[in-house]
Design a protein around this motif. Structure first.
Motif, PDB file in Angstrom:
ATOM      1  N   PRO A 197      15.688   5.133  -5.439  1.00  0.00           N
ATOM      2  CA  PRO A 197      14.971   3.874  -6.071  1.00  0.00           C
ATOM      3  C   PRO A 197      14.405   3.843  -7.384  1.00  0.00           C
ATOM      4  CG  PRO A 197      13.075   5.645  -4.573  1.00  0.00           C
ATOM      5  CD  PRO A 197      14.859   5.994  -4.562  1.00  0.00           C
ATOM      6  N   TYR A 198      14.226   2.694  -7.860  1.00  0.00           N
ATOM      7  CA  TYR A 198      13.988   2.408  -9.374  1.00  0.00           C
ATOM      8  C   TYR A 198      13.001   1.365  -9.134  1.00  0.00           C
ATOM      9  CZ  TYR A 198      17.583   4.570 -10.273  1.00  0.00           C
ATOM     10  OH  TYR A 198      18.974   5.777 -10.427  1.00  0.00           O
ATOM     11  N   ASN A 199      12.189   1.468 -10.182  1.00  0.00           N
ATOM     12  CA  ASN A 199      11.233   0.471 -10.072  1.00  0.00           C
ATOM     13  C   ASN A 199      12.119  -0.394 -11.531  1.00  0.00           C
ATOM     14  OD1 ASN A 199       7.629  -0.213 -12.241  1.00  0.00           O
ATOM     15  ND2 ASN A 199       9.097  -1.670 -10.347  1.00  0.00           N
ATOM     16  N   PHE A 229       5.046  -2.599  -2.005  1.00  0.00           N
ATOM     17  CA  PHE A 229       5.791  -2.404  -0.658  1.00  0.00           C
ATOM     18  C   PHE A 229       4.040  -3.674  -0.130  1.00  0.00           C
ATOM     19  CE2 PHE A 229       9.886  -0.828  -0.758  1.00  0.00           C
ATOM     20  CZ  PHE A 229      10.632  -1.935  -0.152  1.00  0.00           C
ATOM     21  N   TRP A 256      17.761  -0.169  -5.346  1.00  0.00           N
ATOM     22  CA  TRP A 256      18.064   1.039  -5.085  1.00  0.00           C
ATOM     23  C   TRP A 256      20.022   1.182  -5.933  1.00  0.00           C
ATOM     24  CZ3 TRP A 256      14.779  -1.955  -2.311  1.00  0.00           C
ATOM     25  CH2 TRP A 256      13.778  -0.907  -1.644  1.00  0.00           C
ATOM     26  N   MET A 276       7.544   7.834  -8.309  1.00  0.00           N
ATOM     27  CA  MET A 276       8.613   6.530  -7.508  1.00  0.00           C
ATOM     28  C   MET A 276       7.584   6.236  -7.024  1.00  0.00           C
ATOM     29  SD  MET A 276      10.514   4.760  -8.708  1.00  0.00           S
ATOM     30  CE  MET A 276      10.105   3.118  -7.404  1.00  0.00           C
ATOM     31  N   PRO A 277       7.663   7.218  -5.575  1.00  0.00           N
ATOM     32  CA  PRO A 277       6.913   7.323  -4.432  1.00  0.00           C
ATOM     33  C   PRO A 277       5.745   5.700  -4.175  1.00  0.00           C
ATOM     34  CG  PRO A 277       7.440   9.309  -4.220  1.00  0.00           C
ATOM     35  CD  PRO A 277       7.440   8.683  -5.354  1.00  0.00           C
ATOM     36  N   ILE A 292      11.648  -3.179  -6.715  1.00  0.00           N
ATOM     37  CA  ILE A 292      12.127  -2.090  -6.408  1.00  0.00           C
ATOM     38  C   ILE A 292      13.878  -2.444  -6.102  1.00  0.00           C
ATOM     39  CG2 ILE A 292      12.089  -0.163  -5.150  1.00  0.00           C
ATOM     40  CD1 ILE A 292       9.513   0.118  -6.626  1.00  0.00           C
ATOM     41  N   ASN A 295      15.510  -5.161   1.399  1.00  0.00           N
ATOM     42  CA  ASN A 295      16.217  -4.352  -0.488  1.00  0.00           C
ATOM     43  C   ASN A 295      17.668  -4.754  -0.358  1.00  0.00           C
ATOM     44  OD1 ASN A 295      17.702  -3.733   2.412  1.00  0.00           O
ATOM     45  ND2 ASN A 295      17.798  -1.092   1.568  1.00  0.00           N
ATOM     46  N   LYS A 339       6.555   2.390  -4.980  1.00  0.00           N
ATOM     47  CA  LYS A 339       7.361   1.503  -4.007  1.00  0.00           C
ATOM     48  C   LYS A 339       6.265   1.945  -3.388  1.00  0.00           C
ATOM     49  CE  LYS A 339       9.868   4.336  -1.456  1.00  0.00           C
ATOM     50  NZ  LYS A 339      11.262   4.633  -0.718  1.00  0.00           N
ATOM     51  N   THR A 392      11.969   6.157 -14.827  1.00  0.00           N
ATOM     52  CA  THR A 392      12.286   5.285 -13.144  1.00  0.00           C
ATOM     53  C   THR A 392      12.232   4.027 -13.535  1.00  0.00           C
ATOM     54  OG1 THR A 392       9.610   4.696 -13.355  1.00  0.00           O
ATOM     55  CG2 THR A 392      10.751   7.037 -11.721  1.00  0.00           C
TER      56      THR A 392
END
Length: 445
Positions: free
Chosen positions: A174-176, A101, A168, A93-94, A166, A122, A97, A139
Motif C-alpha cells: 500500500p501507498y498513501n 479506512f 496498492w 503505513m499501517p 490508499i 481497492n 491505512k 510511503t
C-alpha cells in the motif's frame, strides 16, 4: 406577491430542467476532512443521498488528513510535508491505512443511515513516488491506473463507491496517495459529468483573494464561475507561495487539468454552507465556483420555444418602463432579429437587432435576468450585435432608451437627435414616452 410566485416557479422549472439534464449523469465528490468533522456533514450526506436517489451516479473520495495526523501523533511517528505530500517512514503505513479506512467507514455509515448502500474498494493501482532529487518520499505513492470496469459495475448496481486515499502496487504493497488528485483522476477515468471539491475553506471571493478585473462576481463578492483561461489569470494574481489559500490554488490547477481531459465541469464548494451540492447541481448560478471550458453560457439565435422565457425575462423591464411591452405574436414576427443568452439550456437574457431600409440598425429589447446581471451578459450581447452590424456594412447603429443612458454611454454610444432616425422608426416615436436616441461612435473604425 406576483414577483415572488414567478421567481419560485422559475426555480422549480430550473430544478426540473436539471433533473432531466443530469439523469444518469456521473458525479465525483471529494469531501475534505474538516467538512467531514463539521456539524454540517450529516446535512451534506443527506444531500448526496437525495442526489443519488434523483438518478445521478455518485462516487465519493473522502479526505483523511486530520485523522492521519491524529493517529500518527498518538503513535509518536514523525512526518514531514513537502509540496503538499506527506512523507513518513514505512512503519507509518499501517496507521495511515487505518485512518483512511476509518474516515471511509464513517462516510459509508452516514450513507447507510440515509438508506444508501456504499462500497469501499481497492480500485487504485499505485506505485512508490520513490526518491526525487535525493529526497526519499517514503510511503507516498502516485496513481498508476484505476480499475474502471469494476467501478462501473458498482455504479451500475446502484451503489456508491468510496475511495480511501490508499493505492496498492501489483504485489499488494500500500501507498498513501493524494485524495484531491485521486478525485481528479477518478473523474477523468470515468468521463465524469461533474467533479466537486467540497472543502471547508472553499470560498473564492474578494475577501480572501485578489480578483482580476473583468471577472464576474455575485452580490456578496464570490466568483461564481471562471473558464480555464481565467484560471491562469486568477493564479497569476494569487501565486501559491504568497497566498494563505494555497490549497484552493492547488484545486484550481487540478480543475483546469480535469476540464482539459473532458470532465465537463469542476466545482469548488464551501463545506461551511448548507445545501451547496444540490444548489450547484440544480440551479444555473449555484453556490460555489464552477470551472469550465467554453460551453457554460452562450449567445445563440432565438427559436420559437424560447418565447415564453424571453417574455419572462422582459417582464420586469416592461413593468418599470424600461422596455416597451411585446406580445408573443410580435416576437414571432421578428424572431430572426432576436438573440438569447443561454446558460445550461435556460434562457436568461435577450436582445434584438432591427435593420432599416436606409442602412441604419437598431439594437433593442436588451433585457438580462436580474440574477445574472453581474455576469456581463448585456455588454456581450451589445458587442455581438456591433460585430454583426459591421459585418453587414451597416450605415450606423443606434438604440432608444428612457432609463439606461449612462449604461449605453459606457459602451461607446453618444446622444443624437430624433431627426437622425430612419423614417419608419421616427414615426413610432412618441412624446409621451420621450425616448432618447444614442448612436454608436466610430462603428466602422
Amino acid at each position: 406577491m406576483k414577483n415572488f410566485q414567478t421567481k419560485k416557479a422559475e426555480n422549480i422549472r430550473n430544478v426540473i430542467r436539471y433533473l432531466q439534464k443530469f439523469k444518469n449523469a456521473l458525479v465525483v465528490i471529494y469531501i475534505d476532512d474538516k467538512t467531514i468533522e463539521s456539524p454540517l456533514f450529516s446535512s451534506h450526506i443527506r444531500d448526496i443521498a437525495l442526489i443519488h436517489e434523483a438518478g445521478l451516479k455518485v462516487v465519493i473520495i473522502p479526505g483523511a488528513r486530520s485523522r492521519i495526523d491524529e493517529l500518527l501523533s498518538s503513535a509518536n511517528i514523525k512526518w514531514s510535508v513537502t509540496e503538499s505530500i506527506r512523507i513518513t517512514p514505512s512503519e507509518a503505513m499501517p496507521i495511515i491505512k487505518m485512518a483512511a479506512f476509518d474516515v471511509s467507514n464513517s462516510v459509508m455509515t452516514s450513507l447507510a443511515a440515509n438508506n444508501i448502500t456504499a462500497i469501499i474498494g481497492n480500485w487504485v493501482r499505485a506505485r512508490a513516488k520513490g526518491i526525487i532529487n535525493g529526497l526519499d518520499y517514503g510511503t507516498a505513492g502516485d496513481i498508476e491506473r484505476l480499475q474502471t470496469d469494476a467501478i462501473r459495475t458498482v455504479l451500475n448496481d446502484g451503489f456508491i463507491p468510496i475511495f480511501p486515499c490508499i493505492g496498492w502496487n501489483a504485489v499488494g504493497h500500500p501507498y498513501n496517495i493524494s485524495s484531491t488528485t485521486l478525485a481528479q483522476k477518478v473523474a477523468i477515468a470515468l468521463n465524469s459529468d461533474k467533479l466537486f471539491y467540497l472543502t471547508f475553506d472553499g470560498g473564492i471571493n474578494t475577501e480572501n483573494f485578489n480578483i482580476p478585473s473583468g471577472f464576474s462576481l455575485s452580490e456578496n463578492g464570490d466568483v461564481p464561475a471562471m473558464n480555464i483561461d481565467e484560471v491562469d489569470e486568477f493564479i497569476s494574481k494569487n501565486p501559491p507561495e504568497n497566498s494563505k489559500n494555497s490549497e484552493i490554488i492547488s484545486l484550481l490547477k487540478l480543475a483546469k487539468e480535469a476540464c482539459l481531459n473532458n470532465v465537463s465541469r469542476v466545482h469548488i464548494l464551501n463545506g461551511r454552507q448548507d445545501g451547496v451540492l444540490p444548489c450547484e447541481i440544480f440551479s444555473d448560478l449555484g453556490s460555489g465556483t464552477m470551472i469550465y471550458t467554453s460551453d457554460y453560457g452562450k449567445i445563440r439565435p432565438m427559436v420559437q420555444t424560447d418565447i415564453p422565457s424571453v417574455l419572462r425575462v422582459m417582464r420586469p423591464f416592461v413593468e418599470n418602463g424600461k422596455l416597451l411591452p411585446r406580445t408573443e405574436q410580435q416576437l414571432n414576427a421578428t424572431i430572426n432579429d432576436f438573440i438569447v443568452y443561454e446558460v445550461d439550456g435556460g434562457v436568461h437574457a435577450c436582445s434584438c437587432l432591427h435593420e432599416y431600409s436606409d442602412g441604419q440598425m437598431e439594437i433593442a429589447a436588451v433585457a438580462v435576468d436580474e440574477s445574472f446581471s453581474h455576469m456581463g451578459i448585456g455588454p456581450k450581447m451589445i458587442h455581438h450585435f456591433i460585430e454583426t452590424a459591421r459585418a453587414r456594412k451597416a450605415k450606423s447603429v443606434f438604440i432608444m432608451t428612457t432609463q439606461a443612458a449612462d449604461w449605453f454611454e459606457k459602451l461607446g454610444f453618444e446622444q443624437d437627435d430624433i431627426s437622425s432616425l430612419p423614417d419608419e422608426r421616427r414615426q413610432k416615436w412618441t412624446q409621451e414616452r420621450n425616448s432618447k436616441v444614442f448612436r454608436l461612435k466610430n462603428l466602422n473604425e
